[in-house]
Design an enzyme around this catalytic site. Structure first.
Site, PDB file in Angstrom:
ATOM      1  CE1 TYR A 213      47.535   6.730 -19.747  1.00 32.41           C
ATOM      2  CE2 TYR A 213      49.109   8.671 -19.312  1.00 32.41           C
ATOM      3  CZ  TYR A 213      48.110   7.863 -18.809  1.00 32.41           C
ATOM      4  OH  TYR A 213      47.449   8.022 -17.652  1.00 32.41           O
TER       5      TYR A 213
ATOM      6  CE  LYS B  17      44.245   8.967 -19.498  1.00 28.85           C
ATOM      7  NZ  LYS B  17      42.992   8.603 -18.464  1.00 28.85           N
TER       8      LYS B  17
END
Lengths: 327, 327
Positions: free
Chosen positions: A147, A151
């Site tokens: 994640y 990002k």
């Protein structure tokens, strides 16, 4: 003006949408249309001033995204993501949502060729241990999850697309949002919110870590403020560095508990049950403990200044000023 | 063992392939097979000990890459890229080669499911102004080109795939490689090499910037050494941070010219024609001036220690010890 929110069914997306409809304006201009995209059907709650268009579909579906972009929204809030635990458990699904989804949106904006403002919800999960006690604005990106990796990649892409003039992008590295309303969830970070939210509602909560653990927080209300400020600020001062660590409260779990005691007394604190969990303790020990956030503060972004303020915001926004345990 | 080099027809890929065939071993083990991928047909020059397999095809062609990975090479050197100027001029082509090509290779390695060592040629173009005089190992990634952006994204992906155990990855941020052999090219950085290479060959060279411009350099020979060391070192000490700034010589253009004068005298220096070019001066002024490179040095990576050494390496490797101008 026309505003698009991706991931509008998530907690922050909903809060942002509600705020835009309640305000009816953004940066002094009326919000005539609000497009809300999410995988699930996003909430629809327009006002007389603001027409709300809910779009149910996958952010990684390029045809859908190009269709949405054909309307050329003036401001785009890109919040759609598969959260940390989900992206870690299913890597392909995570990169599809968090990397391909973001890249597909950026490409659709590029092809729509009109350079709107674009606000990207990034995260302090772009940082992972070993970290200094206080992280400055020039510290390297060191994600330790898929994640956080996706990002960080999205931030880099946003910088390049902004440099090339395809949009006017700002990426906001959000701290842990606390107190999250709603049900307890299985995220490793869930306890930071539940040890406040549950006792205030008169319910028990589990604390899996020690009281000396330190982390960074802002309320959902502060996060909404970050998004609105990023959408309306002058961006020249950002130069080519378009990713900003948001201001936050650096607090220990012990300080969280003190803030709870202050508003709801010992009976609330007694609802916190200590159940040490080594796996959760290991994960959260790699997380940031404090940020300087000098650039963001200089640019006018504001967060709470104490954990007490965060608890107060929760009680005002979710309980109309009086938590159930005090009622 | 079986070694794969992507981008093997490029200057560094060729040097690395030649060195592997000349050595016949890597880390003490015989190199029995060497697969050389490039868009153009890569050079084929096996030895009795090492079979060379040239593969002509696009690194972004997933079918080709999966076919190559089916052979499960023990060590992968991923050098294939569309260089800075090309990726800036054609953004889609650049991201296709530099992001999709890298991601496709990483995915093919993941699916092949055997966790080889993978060395990724990254670049100091992941950094761009404003920069400190000396950049430490924890400084943020601040690319100002699509090339640098895609390389930084590849580094992040390499970190995540390594953390998940799909391969044992190391990304090397290479300084400007100097003295590049071959013809002058149109890259903004071309003059750093040509003001040495051309005069040593008795030919004129153009200097578009002032003598006080400072930048970072390593010879092609040092770069080959970086790759071989990264392929054979113990990687435990890297932990989760898999991107390393390589050591380099920090030198001004004036120091370059002094090094040239030392080996080839005033007649060589006189071949440098000053033709100030504001566009080139603007681009290169945003580039790094010096690196600490402490982690890489501590891990045993070695570069030249003066620009004189870099010139000496060029004269030995390209002119057998005597440059034409002194012959």
């Amino acid at each position: 003006m026309h505003v698009l929110i991706t991931g509008a069914a998530g907690m922050l997306g909903r809060k942002l949408a509600e705020r835009l409809v309640a305000d009816g304006t953004l940066g002094g201009r009326p919000v005539l249309k609000l497009t809300l995209q999410d995988l699930q059907t996003p909430p629809s709650f327009g006002s007389e001033e603001t027409a709300v268009l809910p779009v149910a579909g996958d952010i990684a579906d390029h045809v859908l995204v190009e269709h949405v972009m054909a309307e050329k929204p003036d401001v785009i809030f890109h919040l759609a993501a598969l959260a940390s635990a989900g992206a870690e458990a299913d890597m392909e699904k995570g990169y599809r949502a968090n990397l391909d989804g973001t890249r597909g949106l950026f490409e659709a904006v590029r092809k729509a060729n009109y350079a709107p403002r674009l606000i990207f919800a990034s995260t302090v999960a772009v940082y992972g241990a070993p970290l200094p006690d206080v992280i400055d604005d020039d510290f390297a990106l060191t994600p330790l999850t898929s994640y956080g990796t996706a990002k960080a990649m999205g931030e880099l892409l946003l910088g390049d697309y902004t440099r090339r003039g395809f949009f006017d992008g700002v990426a906001l590295r959000l701290p842990t949002i606390c107190v999250r309303p709603g049900e307890p969830n299985t995220a490793a970070s869930g306890f930071f919110s539940s040890i406040i939210r549950e006792p205030l509602a008169g319910k028990p909560a589990i604390l899996p870590v020690g009281e000396d653990l330190r982390h960074v927080f802002a309320s959902p209300r502060a996060a909404t403020g970050f998004f609105l400020h990023a959408a309306t600020m002058e961006t020249e001062a950002l130069g080519t560095r378009r990713s900003l660590v948001m201001p936050s409260v650096s607090a220990t779990v012990g300080e969280e508990i003190e803030a709870l005691r202050e508003v709801a007394g010992e009976k609330a604190v007694a609802l916190i049950r200590r159940e040490p969990n080594e796996e959760i303790a290991r994960i959260v020990s790699a997380w940031p403990r404090a940020f300087e956030a000098k650039r963001a503060r200089d640019l006018g972004f504001e967060a709470e200044t104490s954990f007490g303020d965060i608890v107060a915001a929760h009680i005002e926004d979710e309980h109309g000023g009086t938590p159930p345990i005090n009622a």
